[in-house]
Design an enzyme around this catalytic site. Sequence first.
Site, PDB file in Angstrom:
ATOM      1  CG  LEU A  48      -1.866   1.172   1.404  1.00 49.97           C
ATOM      2  CD1 LEU A  48      -3.223   0.709   1.955  1.00 49.97           C
ATOM      3  CD2 LEU A  48      -1.282   2.243   2.341  1.00 49.97           C
ATOM      4  CG  LEU A  49       1.709   5.308  -2.784  1.00 52.72           C
ATOM      5  CD1 LEU A  49       2.422   5.311  -4.145  1.00 52.72           C
ATOM      6  CD2 LEU A  49       0.517   6.250  -2.837  1.00 52.72           C
ATOM      7  CG  ASN A  50      -0.255   6.012   3.523  1.00 50.70           C
ATOM      8  OD1 ASN A  50       0.560   5.114   3.586  1.00 50.70           O
ATOM      9  ND2 ASN A  50      -0.488   6.798   4.548  1.00 50.70           N
ATOM     10  CG  ASP A  51       0.134  10.424   3.863  1.00 53.39           C
ATOM     11  OD1 ASP A  51      -0.904   9.860   3.503  1.00 53.39           O
ATOM     12  OD2 ASP A  51       0.343  10.768   5.038  1.00 53.39           O
ATOM     13  CE1 TYR A 110       2.499   5.278  10.768  1.00 50.73           C
ATOM     14  CE2 TYR A 110       1.195   6.889  11.975  1.00 50.73           C
ATOM     15  CZ  TYR A 110       1.388   5.591  11.529  1.00 50.73           C
ATOM     16  OH  TYR A 110       0.458   4.625  11.841  1.00 50.73           O
ATOM     17  CB  SER A 111       3.418  11.709   6.521  1.00 48.29           C
ATOM     18  OG  SER A 111       2.866  10.684   5.755  1.00 48.29           O
ATOM     19  CD  GLU A 223      -4.468  11.978   9.153  1.00 54.36           C
ATOM     20  OE1 GLU A 223      -5.059  11.721   8.092  1.00 54.36           O
ATOM     21  OE2 GLU A 223      -3.981  11.096   9.894  1.00 54.36           O
TER      22      GLU A 223
HETATM   23  C1  FRU Z   1      -2.329  10.517   6.413  1.00 54.78           C
HETATM   24  C2  FRU Z   1      -1.615   9.784   7.538  1.00 54.78           C
HETATM   25  C3  FRU Z   1      -0.634  10.686   8.243  1.00 54.78           C
HETATM   26  C4  FRU Z   1       0.340   9.713   8.821  1.00 54.78           C
HETATM   27  C5  FRU Z   1       0.425   8.687   7.743  1.00 54.78           C
HETATM   28  C6  FRU Z   1       0.680   7.287   8.220  1.00 54.78           C
HETATM   29  O1  FRU Z   1      -2.803   9.661   5.442  1.00 54.78           O
HETATM   30  O2  FRU Z   1      -2.550   9.248   8.432  1.00 54.78           O
HETATM   31  O3  FRU Z   1      -1.233  11.535   9.192  1.00 54.78           O
HETATM   32  O4  FRU Z   1       1.594  10.283   9.079  1.00 54.78           O
HETATM   33  O5  FRU Z   1      -0.801   8.732   7.048  1.00 54.78           O
HETATM   34  O6  FRU Z   1       0.860   6.440   7.137  1.00 54.78           O
END
Ligand code: FRU
Length: 481
Positions: A48-51, A110-111, A223
């Site tokens: 999974l990719l997120n931020d 985290y981000s 966030e």
């Molecule tokens: C936003 C978030 C950030 C956090 C990161 C964790 O999508 O919840 O607040 O640092 O993703 O993956």
Amino acid sequence: MNVNSNWTVEQRYRRLEQITSHEVAEMESARVADSGFPSYHIAPKFGLLNDPNGLCYFNGEHHIFYQWTPVGPVHGMKYWYHLSTKDFVHFTDHGVGLEPGDDYDSHGVYSGGALVDNEQALLFFTGNKRDEDWIREPTQCFATMTAEGTIEKQGVIIENDHYTEHFRDPKVWKKDDQYFMVVGAQTPAERGSMVLYQSPDLETWQHKGPIKTRYQDFGYMWECPDFFEIDGKSIMLFSPQGVSSSNAYDFKNIYSVAYIIGDRLNLESMELEGHQDIIQPDYGFDFYAPQTYLDEQGRRILIAWIGLPDIDAPSVKNQWAGMLSLPRELRLEEGYLVQSPVAEIDELKGKKEVFSGTHVLNQTSFMLRLELESDEFSLELRNERGDKVIFSADENEFTLDRSQMSQNYAQEFGDVRKAPRLSKRQVIVVYVDNSVMEIFINGGRHTMTSRFFIDDLQLVSEQGIARACYYSMQPVTGLFD
Ligand code: FRU
């Protein structure tokens, strides 16, 4: 659909080295078999990719990191995955950039954002730690990246002395020899806020507190804060949680993105002086956690996560989730942030084909340029069975309707999104990449960014569009070694 609810915490928090090569091979072959996997958008080879994280222009290249859970298409143990590019067409895959495992980030890196300073890129991140009772203990941390590409974690710089366990996503900039950091935080009264720290030396950080605006009571958490200047204006960009609106357009997704433009941040009173009303940059189904950076040409570039927390898109069955938006250059025009894909993306365009009525697709990664002159129009992307996604407008608003796709999901948040139409005559640009569309409307003042799932996508049909042009889009290279 929720393939992911079966995952246990232990499974989600497995580290990369705990996944067998057999599991990796299975995930990769499932991803390769997915016709929805994009060809010119950044997406993970599995997991999974997120931020987007650590965006910066450093040592002649754009560096792009993203939050990555390798174990599968779920949120779990987070790493920073690292790519770089000179031109957004050819990429270099650097693999994992930051990995969790120190005491302060035992449950994920985290981000955060990057700052280029003294021949180094400083990578700021949140150390996500959980104690025996699964209580989160976040800290703000940083790492250094040299021109040779060596990345070294430097540890914690800010402890959490003022906020609840929701305290994360540092973004740092430098002004007049001082360093400033904004962090997304939940106040003890459980309101979302963007909080400021200041440092003369990157070591001692003074807590200045929440930035004050008319939006003191706006959701329970903000966030991924960003704070930057364009044309002398100060802009706060963030991803609020727990907001809603009674108008037809705003804050319809589970979590949202918003910005506030002000004249200046007063460091004494902590007020964003002379600010406008809050604006949503995107009205699609999938747009979150955008981050911006300045490149060597002075362009302010935004990249967002195309996806949302707590929503599983159908690609999870192919063992991957999430992608990044195209890099979008930001300008300020008449009180709006105007977004347009960076000029380099044009290099991916094939030759122009003008069409009217129905166009049979020879590939499903393409771009459309639509000249609008009439009050009403519609554009459908569909297959021969009639599964479709419809983008249309009347004189007042645009509508994106995902209710008739081959695979529907997240319908509890509705399957229609609307955006105001600011003018009748306008050129709209739509980037389509297999299972994602980025629609630039109102001259880029708004976008509608969405995943869509149509099996065997074959046709584009328009009605009421004065002139429609189709361009194929070439794949980018180098995303995976
Ligand atoms: C936003 C978030 C950030 C956090 C990161 C964790 O999508 O919840 O607040 O640092 O993703 O993956």
